[in-house]
Design an enzyme around this catalytic site. Structure first.
Site, PDB file in Angstrom:
ATOM      1  N   ASP A 279     -38.550  22.894  34.103  1.00 55.07           N
ATOM      2  CA  ASP A 279     -37.166  23.122  34.083  1.00 55.07           C
ATOM      3  C   ASP A 279     -36.270  22.717  35.039  1.00 55.07           C
ATOM      4  O   ASP A 279     -36.547  22.624  36.208  1.00 55.07           O
ATOM      5  CB  ASP A 279     -37.435  24.991  34.200  1.00 55.07           C
ATOM      6  CG  ASP A 279     -35.700  25.607  34.230  1.00 55.07           C
ATOM      7  OD1 ASP A 279     -35.506  25.834  33.014  1.00 55.07           O
ATOM      8  OD2 ASP A 279     -35.504  25.865  35.189  1.00 55.07           O
TER       9      ASP A 279
ATOM     10  N   GLU B  14     -36.860  18.770  31.534  1.00 56.83           N
ATOM     11  CA  GLU B  14     -35.584  19.291  30.984  1.00 56.83           C
ATOM     12  C   GLU B  14     -34.541  18.788  31.933  1.00 56.83           C
ATOM     13  O   GLU B  14     -34.428  19.089  33.218  1.00 56.83           O
ATOM     14  CB  GLU B  14     -35.323  20.766  30.840  1.00 56.83           C
ATOM     15  CG  GLU B  14     -34.146  21.012  30.636  1.00 56.83           C
ATOM     16  CD  GLU B  14     -33.660  22.651  30.968  1.00 56.83           C
ATOM     17  OE1 GLU B  14     -33.286  23.325  30.069  1.00 56.83           O
ATOM     18  OE2 GLU B  14     -34.164  23.016  31.959  1.00 56.83           O
TER      19      GLU B  14
END
Length: 580
Positions: A222, A296
Site C-alpha cells: 500500500d 501501489e
C-alpha cells in the site's frame, strides 16, 4: 573441485528455473473482507465468510485472492490503520480462522496474497505509544518534529510546515505526551513510520517473514511511494514547505493545493522495495513457489517503472493505474490501444504486465464505464498479457451503491465536513457488500443491518441470478478466465488493433498453438467486423466466449472477414486448428 562447483551452480540454476512462477499470467481477485461474506450475522464480513466462498472462486477459475487488511485495527480507516501486524482484528475472526482459510485455500489450489501497509501504523500501535513516550527502542520509529511559533500567538506552536494530508487539512498532529508533532499523510490516527531508521526497516521485514512462514503467496504493498519524506539533514534539520500547485478551486486544506515534492517519490524508496523482494525470494526457495509482490504508487509512469527493479536487483509488479485511470466511458478503440501500448512500451524487457479494472478506492467498473461495457473491459483485462486484477463484484457488473451522508463511514468523505458534496470523495459506494443472491441483504449477512447499506439493485444484479441465466456477465467472465489458460494467452505475442473508432481487436499468438483474439464493439449499433488485416489469423474462427449483448453463441464458427457484432458485443474467438 572445479567441476563440483560448476555442478552446484548448475543445480542452483536448475532449481530456480523449476520454481513455480504462477503469477505471470494469473487472475488475482481482490476481496474487501468487510464486504464479502458475513458468517456470524453481525453485519460485517469476516475470514470464515471468505473461507465459505473459496469454492465459488475456485469454480470461477481464480488463481489467487488478495485480501485487504484484516489485521488488528481501531478501524478509523477500516484496516489501513494497523495496531498490530501480527494479530487478526476481532470482527474478522481469529488466527485460527486465518489458518483454516489458508488450509482450505491450499486444498483448492488458490493462493493467498495479503495487503501490506508499510507507510504508517495506527496511533494505537504499541510502537507509537512507546515512541510518544520516547522509549529508547521506539523513539525514532515515526516522523516527529517541533512546531514553529505562531507570529500572532507566541504561546502557540504551529505545525512544522504546510504539508497537507491526503484526507485534507494539516498532515501534522500535536502529541502532548511527546511534546512534538507527528506526521500523518492519511488520517490523524495513521502516523507515518520513519524509514530512515534502520530498525524500522528491519521490523517491517520481520512482518513479511511472519506471514510468509504461514504460507502466504505474496503481498500487495500500500502507498509505497510515500514511505520516505525528504531528508531533513539537507535543510538544516527541518522539513521544508512544499510549493503551491496553483490548482484552480483548491484551498489550503486540500491535498492538491500543494506539489508534493518532499513527501512522495523519494529516491530511497526503491531500494526498500528491492529489499522486500529479497525477503520474498528467501521464501521462494524455501517453498519452491515464486512470491508475488504488487506495489501501489499513484505517480508518473517513468517513476512507476522503477518499481520493477534495476539492472542488478529485481523489484515488484507496480499496479497499472494508467489503464485504470486514463480510460473512461468516453474512451474508444484508439484511446484503448494507446493506453495498452504505453504500458507495454515503457515496461522493462522481461517483466510482467498487469491490468487493473478497479479496487476498493475507485468507483466500480460498471459505474465508471457503464454497464454496457462490463463484458468488454473484463475481457480486455483477461486477454492482455500478464496479471489480471479483478475487484470483488466486477465479474457480475456490480455498480456503486448509494450511501447517504448519515451512513457514510469513509474518513476521506467525512473529513470534507460537507453533507452535500461528500459523495465526490467517498469510497463507500464501491465498498458496499457483495451480491450473492436476491434474499435479505443479498445473502451477504443475516443481520438486521449491514455495516454499509446494500446497493439498491441487488435483487436483479446478483451471482445466483447470473448463474441461472442463459447469458450473464458472470458466465462470460468465467468463459474468458478459461481462455486465459490457453498457451497463446499465457505466453503468446500481442497484436492490438483499433480497426475503427468503435472496434478494438486483441490477438494473442504463439507458434504451434491456437490463436486467440478478443474483439469488442463499443458502438450502440451493429458493425460488420473484418479481421483480415490481422494476417496471422486463419480464415475460420470459433466463438469461445460471447458477451451478454452478442447474438453469436459459444462454439459457432465464423469467417474472420465478416463477423456480425451487435452494439456493445464482446467476443473471444480462437482458431479451430493450431496457428502459425
Amino acid at each position: 573441485m572445479r567441476e563440483f562447483k560448476l555442478f552446484l551452480i548448475a543445480a542452483m540454476v536448475a532449481s530456480a528455473s523449476c520454481t513455480d512462477v504462477w503469477w505471470k499470467s494469473a487472475v488475482v481477485y481482490q476481496i474487501y473482507p468487510r464486504s464479502f461474506m458475513d458468517s456470524n450475522g453481525d453485519g460485517i464480513g469476516d475470514l470464515n465468510g471468505i473461507t465459505q466462498k473459496l469454492a465459488y472462486l475456485k469454480d470461477t477459475g481464480i488463481d489467487a485472492i488478495w485480501m485487504s487488511p484484516m489485521f488488528l485495527s481501531p478501524m478509523y480507516d477500516f484496516g489501513y490503520d494497523i495496531a498490530d501486524y501480527r494479530q487478526i482484528a476481532p470482527e474478522y475472526g481469529t488466527m485460527k480462522d486465518f489458518d483454516e482459510l489458508m488450509k482450505t485455500a491450499k486444498k483448492l489450489g488458490i493462493r493467498v496474497v495479503l495487503d501490506y501497509v508499510p507507510n504508517h501504523t495506527s496511533n494505537e500501535s504499541e510502537w507509537f505509544v512507546k515512541s510518544a513516550q520516547r522509549d529508547p527502542k521506539y523513539a525514532d520509529y515515526y516522523i516527529w518534529a517541533h512546531g514553529k511559533p505562531d507570529p500572532k500567538n507566541p504561546d502557540y506552536m504551529e505545525p512544522p510546515n504546510n504539508w497537507i494530508s491526503i484526507f485534507r487539512k494539516s498532515a501534522w498532529e500535536y502529541n502532548a505526551v511527546r511534546g512534538q508533532y507527528y506526521l500523518h499523510q492519511f488520517v490523524i490516527g495513521q502516523p507515518d513510520l520513519n524509514y530512515r531508521n534502520e530498525k524500522v526497516r528491519e521490523e517491517m521485514k520481520d512482518v513479511l517473514r511472519f506471514w510468509l512462514e504461514k504460507g502466504v503467496s505474496g503481498f500487495r504493498i500500500d502507498a509505497v511511494n510515500m514511505l520516505f519524506e525528504v531528508d531533513p539533514a539537507k535543510f538544516d534539520g527541518r522539513y521544508p514547505d512544499e510549493p503551491l500547485s496553483g490548482a484552480r478551486g483548491k484551498t489550503p486544506d486540500d491535498y492538491d493545493y500543494l506539489i508534493h515534492k518532499y513527501t512522495r517519490d523519494q529516491e530511497e524508496t526503491y531500494e526498500v522495495v528491492y529489499d522486500w523482494r529479497a525477503v520474498l525470494d528467501e521464501y521462494t526457495e524455501k517453498h519452491n513457489e515464486s512470491k508475488i509482490m504488487m506495489t501501489e504508487a499513484y505517480t508518473e509512469l517513468a517513476l512507476v517503472m522503477k518499481y520493477y527493479g534495476n539492472s542488478t536487483r529485481p523489484g515488484s509488479v507496480p499496479f497499472n493505474f494508467n489503464y485504470l485511470g486514463d480510460l473512461s466511458n468516453k474512451s474508444y478503440a484508439r484511446e484503448m490501444k494507446k493506453t495498452i501500448d504505453l504500458w507495454m512500451t515503457y515496461m522493462p524487457t522481461g517483466r510482467v504486465a498487469n491490468w487493473v479494472n478497479g479496487n476498493h478506492d475507485q468507483s466500480r467498473l460498471a459505474s465508471r464505464y457503464g454497464v454496457k461495457r462490463v463484458d468488454a473491459m473484463n475481457m480486455l483485462a483477461l486477454i492482455l498479457p500478464g496479471i489480471t486484477i479483478t475487484y470483488q463484484g466486477e465479474e457480475l457488473g456490480m455498480t456503486d451503491g448509494f450511501v447517504s451522508w448519515k451512513d457514510t463511514k469513509d474518513p476521506q468523505a467525512c473529513n470534507t465536513d460537507d453533507p452535500v458534496n461528500y459523495y465526490k470523495s467517498s469510497r463507500d459506494p464501491t465498498r458496499t457488500p457483495y451480491h450473492w443472491d436476491a434474499t435479505k441483504n443479498a445473502g451477504f449477512s443475516s443481520a438486521a443491518s449491514t455495516w454499509l447499506p446494500m446497493a439498491d439493485n441487488y435483487a436483479t444484479v446478483n451471482l445466483a441470478a447470473q448463474m441461472a441465466a442463459s447469458k450473464s456477465h458472470y458466465k462470460f467472465y468465467k468463459d474468458v478466465v478459461a481462455v486465459k489458460r490457453l498457451p497463446a494467452v499465457r505466453s503468446g505475442d500481442l497484436d492490438v488493433r483499433a480497426l475503427c473508432h468503435y472496434v478494438l481487436a486483441v490477438a494473442r499468438l504463439l507458434p504451434g498453438h491456437p490463436v486467440v483474439v478478443g474483439v469488442m464493439n463499443l458502438a450502440d449499433q451493429q458493425i460488420a467486423v473484418d479481421l483480415s488485416s490481422m494476417l496471422l489469423l486463419p480464415l475460420q474462427l470459433q466463438v469461445e466466449a460471447s458477451g451478454v449483448d452478442c447474438s453469436l453463441e459459444k462454439g459457432t464458427k465464423v469467417q474472420k472477414n465478416n463477423i456480425t457484432m451487435p452494439g456493445h458485443c464482446a467476443l473471444v474467438l480462437s482458431s479451430v486448428d493450431n496457428c502459425c
